[in-house]
Structure formats: structure tokens, C-alpha cells
Design a protein around this motif. Structure first.
Motif, PDB file in Angstrom:
ATOM      1  N   GLU A  92       0.807  -1.210   0.000  1.00 31.33           N
ATOM      2  CA  GLU A  92       0.000   0.000   0.000  1.00 31.33           C
ATOM      3  C   GLU A  92       0.848   1.272   0.000  1.00 31.33           C
ATOM      4  O   GLU A  92       1.840   1.369   0.710  1.00 31.33           O
ATOM      5  N   ASP A  93       0.431   2.246  -0.819  1.00 25.19           N
ATOM      6  CA  ASP A  93       0.855   3.646  -0.723  1.00 25.19           C
ATOM      7  C   ASP A  93       2.371   3.839  -0.808  1.00 25.19           C
ATOM      8  O   ASP A  93       3.004   4.399   0.101  1.00 25.19           O
ATOM      9  N   ALA A  94       2.967   3.377  -1.906  1.00 26.83           N
ATOM     10  CA  ALA A  94       4.400   3.586  -2.107  1.00 26.83           C
ATOM     11  C   ALA A  94       4.682   5.070  -2.337  1.00 26.83           C
ATOM     12  O   ALA A  94       4.056   5.703  -3.183  1.00 26.83           O
ATOM     13  N   ARG A  95       5.638   5.603  -1.565  1.00 31.79           N
ATOM     14  CA  ARG A  95       6.066   6.992  -1.704  1.00 31.79           C
ATOM     15  C   ARG A  95       7.470   6.994  -2.318  1.00 31.79           C
ATOM     16  O   ARG A  95       8.462   6.859  -1.613  1.00 31.79           O
ATOM     17  N   PHE A  96       7.537   7.151  -3.636  1.00 33.79           N
ATOM     18  CA  PHE A  96       8.822   7.148  -4.324  1.00 33.79           C
ATOM     19  C   PHE A  96       9.464   8.527  -4.291  1.00 33.79           C
ATOM     20  O   PHE A  96       8.783   9.560  -4.354  1.00 33.79           O
ATOM     21  N   VAL A  97      10.802   8.531  -4.214  1.00 31.46           N
ATOM     22  CA  VAL A  97      11.564   9.774  -4.264  1.00 31.46           C
ATOM     23  C   VAL A  97      12.900   9.491  -4.935  1.00 31.46           C
ATOM     24  O   VAL A  97      13.468   8.401  -4.786  1.00 31.46           O
ATOM     25  N   ARG A  98      13.395  10.441  -5.703  1.00 33.37           N
ATOM     26  CA  ARG A  98      14.737  10.335  -6.290  1.00 33.37           C
ATOM     27  C   ARG A  98      15.716  10.903  -5.270  1.00 33.37           C
ATOM     28  O   ARG A  98      15.748  12.108  -5.022  1.00 33.37           O
ATOM     29  N   PHE A  99      16.507  10.012  -4.660  1.00 33.75           N
ATOM     30  CA  PHE A  99      17.431  10.416  -3.600  1.00 33.75           C
ATOM     31  C   PHE A  99      18.820  10.630  -4.191  1.00 33.75           C
ATOM     32  O   PHE A  99      19.359   9.746  -4.867  1.00 33.75           O
ATOM     33  N   ILE A 100      19.394  11.803  -3.951  1.00 31.75           N
ATOM     34  CA  ILE A 100      20.734  12.144  -4.418  1.00 31.75           C
ATOM     35  C   ILE A 100      21.669  12.155  -3.219  1.00 31.75           C
ATOM     36  O   ILE A 100      21.496  12.959  -2.294  1.00 31.75           O
ATOM     37  N   ASP A 101      22.666  11.283  -3.235  1.00 30.12           N
ATOM     38  CA  ASP A 101      23.605  11.205  -2.113  1.00 30.12           C
ATOM     39  C   ASP A 101      24.686  12.267  -2.259  1.00 30.12           C
ATOM     40  O   ASP A 101      24.792  12.948  -3.281  1.00 30.12           O
ATOM     41  N   THR A 143       9.153   4.166   0.417  1.00 27.25           N
ATOM     42  CA  THR A 143       8.598   3.485   1.585  1.00 27.25           C
ATOM     43  C   THR A 143       7.179   3.070   1.226  1.00 27.25           C
ATOM     44  O   THR A 143       6.494   3.745   0.456  1.00 27.25           O
ATOM     45  N   TYR A 144       6.750   1.937   1.749  1.00 28.89           N
ATOM     46  CA  TYR A 144       5.374   1.512   1.538  1.00 28.89           C
ATOM     47  C   TYR A 144       4.911   0.744   2.760  1.00 28.89           C
ATOM     48  O   TYR A 144       5.710   0.394   3.642  1.00 28.89           O
ATOM     49  N   THR A 145       3.632   0.478   2.817  1.00 27.82           N
ATOM     50  CA  THR A 145       3.052  -0.249   3.935  1.00 27.82           C
ATOM     51  C   THR A 145       2.715  -1.666   3.496  1.00 27.82           C
ATOM     52  O   THR A 145       1.930  -1.867   2.564  1.00 27.82           O
ATOM     53  N   GLN A 157       7.928  -0.908   4.870  1.00 26.43           N
ATOM     54  CA  GLN A 157       8.981  -1.554   4.103  1.00 26.43           C
ATOM     55  C   GLN A 157       9.676  -0.508   3.226  1.00 26.43           C
ATOM     56  O   GLN A 157       9.184   0.605   3.045  1.00 26.43           O
ATOM     57  N   PHE A 158      10.806  -0.905   2.631  1.00 23.10           N
ATOM     58  CA  PHE A 158      11.637   0.026   1.878  1.00 23.10           C
ATOM     59  C   PHE A 158      12.021  -0.604   0.544  1.00 23.10           C
ATOM     60  O   PHE A 158      12.333  -1.793   0.478  1.00 23.10           O
ATOM     61  N   ILE A 159      11.974   0.204  -0.519  1.00 22.12           N
ATOM     62  CA  ILE A 159      12.343  -0.248  -1.861  1.00 22.12           C
ATOM     63  C   ILE A 159      13.517   0.591  -2.350  1.00 22.12           C
ATOM     64  O   ILE A 159      13.547   1.802  -2.154  1.00 22.12           O
ATOM     65  N   GLU A 160      14.459  -0.071  -3.019  1.00 23.36           N
ATOM     66  CA  GLU A 160      15.572   0.620  -3.664  1.00 23.36           C
ATOM     67  C   GLU A 160      15.666   0.155  -5.119  1.00 23.36           C
ATOM     68  O   GLU A 160      15.563  -1.035  -5.399  1.00 23.36           O
ATOM     69  N   THR A 161      15.847   1.101  -6.048  1.00 22.80           N
ATOM     70  CA  THR A 161      16.087   0.763  -7.448  1.00 22.80           C
ATOM     71  C   THR A 161      16.815   1.917  -8.117  1.00 22.80           C
ATOM     72  O   THR A 161      16.648   3.079  -7.734  1.00 22.80           O
ATOM     73  N   ASN A 179       3.540   2.289  12.111  1.00 17.20           N
ATOM     74  CA  ASN A 179       2.460   3.060  11.514  1.00 17.20           C
ATOM     75  C   ASN A 179       2.729   3.329  10.039  1.00 17.20           C
ATOM     76  O   ASN A 179       3.654   2.802   9.453  1.00 17.20           O
ATOM     77  N   LYS A 180       1.912   4.189   9.444  1.00 14.10           N
ATOM     78  CA  LYS A 180       1.992   4.450   8.013  1.00 14.10           C
ATOM     79  C   LYS A 180       2.638   5.803   7.730  1.00 14.10           C
ATOM     80  O   LYS A 180       2.838   6.613   8.614  1.00 14.10           O
ATOM     81  N   GLY A 181       2.957   6.015   6.454  1.00 13.43           N
ATOM     82  CA  GLY A 181       3.289   7.364   6.011  1.00 13.43           C
ATOM     83  C   GLY A 181       4.711   7.818   6.238  1.00 13.43           C
ATOM     84  O   GLY A 181       4.932   9.013   6.456  1.00 13.43           O
ATOM     85  N   MET A 182       5.700   6.931   6.155  1.00 11.52           N
ATOM     86  CA  MET A 182       7.089   7.368   6.207  1.00 11.52           C
ATOM     87  C   MET A 182       7.474   7.914   4.833  1.00 11.52           C
ATOM     88  O   MET A 182       7.132   7.342   3.802  1.00 11.52           O
ATOM     89  N   ALA A 183       8.187   9.052   4.809  1.00 11.58           N
ATOM     90  CA  ALA A 183       8.563   9.697   3.551  1.00 11.58           C
ATOM     91  C   ALA A 183       9.977  10.256   3.680  1.00 11.58           C
ATOM     92  O   ALA A 183      10.245  11.120   4.526  1.00 11.58           O
ATOM     93  N   LEU A 184      10.864   9.770   2.834  1.00 12.22           N
ATOM     94  CA  LEU A 184      12.284  10.118   2.894  1.00 12.22           C
ATOM     95  C   LEU A 184      12.552  11.463   2.221  1.00 12.22           C
ATOM     96  O   LEU A 184      12.007  11.763   1.158  1.00 12.22           O
ATOM     97  N   PHE A 185      13.415  12.283   2.844  1.00 13.12           N
ATOM     98  CA  PHE A 185      13.879  13.503   2.199  1.00 13.12           C
ATOM     99  C   PHE A 185      14.733  13.124   0.985  1.00 13.12           C
ATOM    100  O   PHE A 185      15.403  12.084   0.983  1.00 13.12           O
ATOM    101  N   PRO A 186      14.787  13.972  -0.057  1.00 17.41           N
ATOM    102  CA  PRO A 186      15.501  13.619  -1.292  1.00 17.41           C
ATOM    103  C   PRO A 186      17.022  13.751  -1.214  1.00 17.41           C
ATOM    104  O   PRO A 186      17.710  13.458  -2.193  1.00 17.41           O
TER     105      PRO A 186
END
Length: 455
Positions: A242-251, A261-263, A273-277, A295-302
Motif C-alpha cells: 500500500e501507498d508507495a512513496r517514491f523519491v529520487r534520492f541524491i547522495d 517506503t510503503y506499507t 517496508q523500503f524499496i531501492e532501485t 504506523n503508516k506514512g514514512m517519507a524520505l527527504f531527497p
């Protein structure tokens, strides 16, 4: 099962072939390589057939068909989108941008999965979504994935496994180990622990559950983006992703990784859970560690903030939190940065995806829940160098459900899992009442001025 197999085995070879050809004529055009799937389903029931039986490919395919069924991935809804720049920007007209939009697709039994769409935004802001294939394909699940020992042990400790079987199983393993190596270590512990008691059996089952919750999947590069589907794989996802929050992360070194992140939901409990690609072809799915992973709704800074990873969250199902970490996969010590205020968000608030960096601060698109469980979309502005500080907050919603947007599986809801900037426009895909999705755009300068005026 036995009766079905008996009927299939009682057919003559000619009758079996006639029945199979009729099935293929009706269904072959609706699936990628349908025979491959039918054979895979046959393999799942082969142990129920007498071992001395030698079956033709025709009969194997027919038996596979008898234990197969179509599943309509989007039959209930296609909603809760997030959007990121496509990793391939070749052939895009000057000033334009190709994007990938992830969506939550929900089908029979309310089981959710992740689908994708691609599109282009032109220099004048025109948004078009590329044609969607009527076919989808499951990825190949990597049969023998690798794990990091330190991360695996940390998660076991959070699950309450300290010493005892956990030590016995983990000690012989290398810093990076495979699933087959884990299985062999568990078999060795079983052999050395006769008889195997209930506690050991439960521990080993949990170790395997954790391993199955961390997996890798691969899609063929021949598949269009809309033909790729991430369907539940692990035991903790059996009732949906549920509710995948994708972000383009620049290191800090300039490298890019697409993270989400998704539920995960198994019908009883939820687990972030966490997805990387890097290419939307190969995906690593990982459990997260730490006391704040709930809980729900984790969102990573870019990007990192002051050298540390940063994440928005909502641990208490009411307020908006922020947390920082030196480890992308370990989160603890969340701090409240925003509480419900206005009536339209008086029940609870949360994020609508990862923060967006602007020269004025971190733009966070939020959602608020008010009377009658009505969901609206708002916005806040966080300090660029210290995002624990809220420097602007809309008093009124940015977007509310209106007209037919109010009608759907969950009425009176507008919701998003991620937006992005294109030039000076905010591109905001959003769902309407857990049914369908749309894309809105607006001037980011006007939005920032409204946020500054509200500070």
C-alpha cells in the motif's frame, strides 16, 4: 484437488490437446507467455501426482490451467500516486521532462500492488501520459538473495531474539550471506538440537519469515513501464502493498537512487517496508529497523540534511513527525513538528510524499482528516537547514474533494503519495476517493508566497 487431477488424467491425449487448444485460443492473447505460467502452476501441484506418471507437455499445461485463474489488478481502484523524474531523459524535447508515476492498484479481495505509468511534461507545462499496455507481467523473484548480517541481527533483536537460537544460527554466517546459507545454518541448528522444541521451531520460522520479507526482483528490459507489476511476494504482504512513496534520492557523492517506503499488510498487522532501485528493472525490498518503524506514512527527504538522512513519519496516527539517522535503514527518536490545527485537519495530519527542496525551504504537501473523515490536501514549509522548524503553513486546504471526486470506494478523499517540481510548476498527482487518479499543476511561486504570508 484429487478429483480435479483425476478428471484431467482420465482424458485421452487427443481430448487433452483439444481442451488445451481451446483454452489457449481464448486466453493466450491476454497474457505474456501464458504457457510459462501454466507450467509453473503445474509444478506447484505435481507432488500430488503419482511419481511414476509421465505426463506430456500438453497434459501438464492443461493441469496448470485447471489450477490457474485471472486476477484483475485494477478492478477496484487505481489510486494514491507518487511521481519522480524518469532515469532516462533521452529524446525528451528541450525544457521537457519524462516522469514515472507509481500507483496503488487494488483488485479482488482488496489486495493492493504497485503499478507504473510514464509520461512527459513539455516546456509549456502540458502533461501527457504514454499509452498503457493491456498486459502486465510479474517480475522474476531472485531465488537466492543476499543479506547483510549486521542488519539482519539488528532486526532479530528488535523482534526479541537475543542469544540462544539467534546466536547459533547467525554466528557461522559471513558478513554478507545468502538465503541458501541461512537455510543450511538453520538445518545445522536443528540437527544439533534434537528434539526440536516449540520455542526453537518458532524462532526458526521467524528467521525464515524475516529472510522472506527481504527480497530482490527483476523485470525484463523488454517490458514497457506500464507492463511491470510489483505484486505481494513476502508473508507480511499477503493482503497488499500500500501507498508507495517514491523519491529520487541524491547522495553526497552525486549518485542517484530511487527509494520508496510503503506499507505491507498481512490482514492483521502493518509493517513499513523500503524499496531501492536505480532503473525500475531491478528492485531490492527491505525491512526497516529501529523503534520508530511503525504506523503508516514514512517519507524520505531527497537528500541528506546536515550530513544525515531525514524522514517524515506519523508514529501516533495523529501528528506529523520528523527523524534523522546515520543509517538509511534504521530509524528512531521521532520528534513532532506539526499537530492538527484547523478544523479540516482536526482528526489527524500526515504527509503526501517526500519533501520538495525549494530556495525558500522544504515544501511538504500534507493531508488532513476532518469531520466525516473528509481528506483534504494542504502544504507546509520547513526550514531548509533545520527542517524541525515550520516556517509556513496553509490555513486553508490546497485541494479538497469536490463533485465526482467525492464518490468512490472511500468517499470524500483526495490524497497523494508524492509530487515534484518542473521548472516553477508543482506537479501534483492525486487520488480521488480511493478510486481513480488525476494530475494537477500549480505555480510553486504562488504557493510559496501563500506559505510565507501564513508564517
Amino acid at each position: 484437488m484429487a478429483n480435479i487431477l483425476t478428471r484431467a488424467l482420465a482424458l485421452s491425449e487427443a481430448e487433452a490437446d483439444t481442451q488445451l487448444q481451446a483454452i489457449l485460443a481464448e486466453f493466450e492473447s491476454r497474457h505474456f507467455d501464458i504457457e510459462l505460467h501454466l507450467l509453473a502452476h503445474y509444478e506447484k501441484v505435481r507432488s500430488h501426482i503419482a511419481p511414476q506418471a509421465t505426463l506430456s507437455r500438453v497434459r501438464q499445461l492443461l493441469i496448470g490451467a485447471l489450477f490457474s485463474g485471472e486476477y484483475a489488478l485494477e478492478s477496484a481502484a487505481l489510486f494514491n500516486p507518487s511521481i519522480v523524474p524518469h532515469p532516462d531523459q533521452s529524446s525528451v524535447p528541450e525544457g521537457g521532462l519524462r516522469f514515472i508515476m507509481s500507483l496503488r492498484a487494488t483488485g479482488e479481495g482488496h489486495i493492493s500492488s504497485i503499478e507504473f505509468r510514464t509520461g512527459v511534461i513539455t516546456s509549456d507545462g502540458t502533461i501527457s501520459v504514454e499509452p498503457v499496455s493491456r498486459l502486465v507481467a510479474l517480475p522474476e523473484v531472485v531465488p537466492n538473495p543476499t543479506y547483510k548480517k549486521s542488519r539482519f541481527i539488528t532486526k532479530l533483536q528488535e523482534m526479541g531474539f537475543v542469544g540462544g537460537p539467534a546466536t547459533a544460527v547467525m554466528d557461522p554466517l559471513k558478513d554478507a550471506f545468502t538465503l541458501s546459507e541461512l537455510d543450511e545454518s538453520m538445518r545445522q541448528v536443528r540437527r544439533e538440537s534434537k528434539p526440536v522444541g516449540r520455542e526453537l521451531r518458532r524462532a526458526l520460522e521467524c528467521f525464515r519469515w524475516l529472510a522472506d520479507s527481504n527480497y530482490e526482483i527483476n523485470f525484463s528490459s523488454k517490458l514497457a513501464m506500464s507492463e511491470r507489476i510489483i505484486f505481494p511476494v513476502s508473508p507480511n504482504e499477503t493482503n497488499g502493498i500500500e501507498d508507495a512513496r517514491f523519491v529520487r534520492f541524491i547522495d553526497d557523492d552525486g549518485s542517484a537512487m530511487y527509494c520508496a517506503t510503503y506499507t505491507a499488510y498481512n490482514g492483521r498487522a502493518i509493517l513499513p517496508q523500503f524499496i531501492e532501485t536505480q532503473d525500475f528493472l531491478h528492485f531490492r525490498v527491505l525491512t526497516l529497523n529501529g523503534s520508530a518503524v511503525q504506523n503508516k506514512g514514512m517519507a524520505l527527504f531527497p537528500r541528506r540534511v546536515n550530513g544525515r538522512y531525514a524522514m517524515l513519519s506519523r508514529q501516533d496516527d495523529e501528528n506529523l513527525f520528523i527523524m534523522f539517522s546515520d543509517n538509511l535503514h534504521h530509524w528512531s527518536n521521532p520528534h513532532v513538528i506539526l499537530r492538527p490545527s484547523a478544523m479540516w485537519e482536526s482528526v489527524k495530519i500526515g504527509n503526501c510524499g517526500s519533501p520538495i527542496e525549494t530556495e525558500a525551504g522544504w515544501l511538504v504537501i500534507t493531508h488532513g482528516v476532518g469531520p466525516m473523515r473528509k481528506y483534504c490536501i494542504g502544504a507546509v514549509l520547513l526550514d531548509l537547514n533545520d527542517p524541525t522548524k515550520v516556517i509556513g503553513r496553509l490555513r486553508d486546504p490546497l485541494l479538497c474533494p469536490e463533485g465526482n471526486e467525492r464518490e468512490g470506494y472511500v468517499p470524500n478523499v483526495v490524497y497523494s503519495c508524492g509530487s515534484m517540481l518542473h521548472g516553477r510548476e508543482l506537479i501534483l498527482p492525486y487520488a480521488m476517493s480511493d478510486k481513480a487518479s488525476a494530475i494537477a499543476s500549480m505555480s510553486v511561486d504562488e504557493l510559496l508566497e501563500a506559505l510565507k504570508a501564513s508564517s
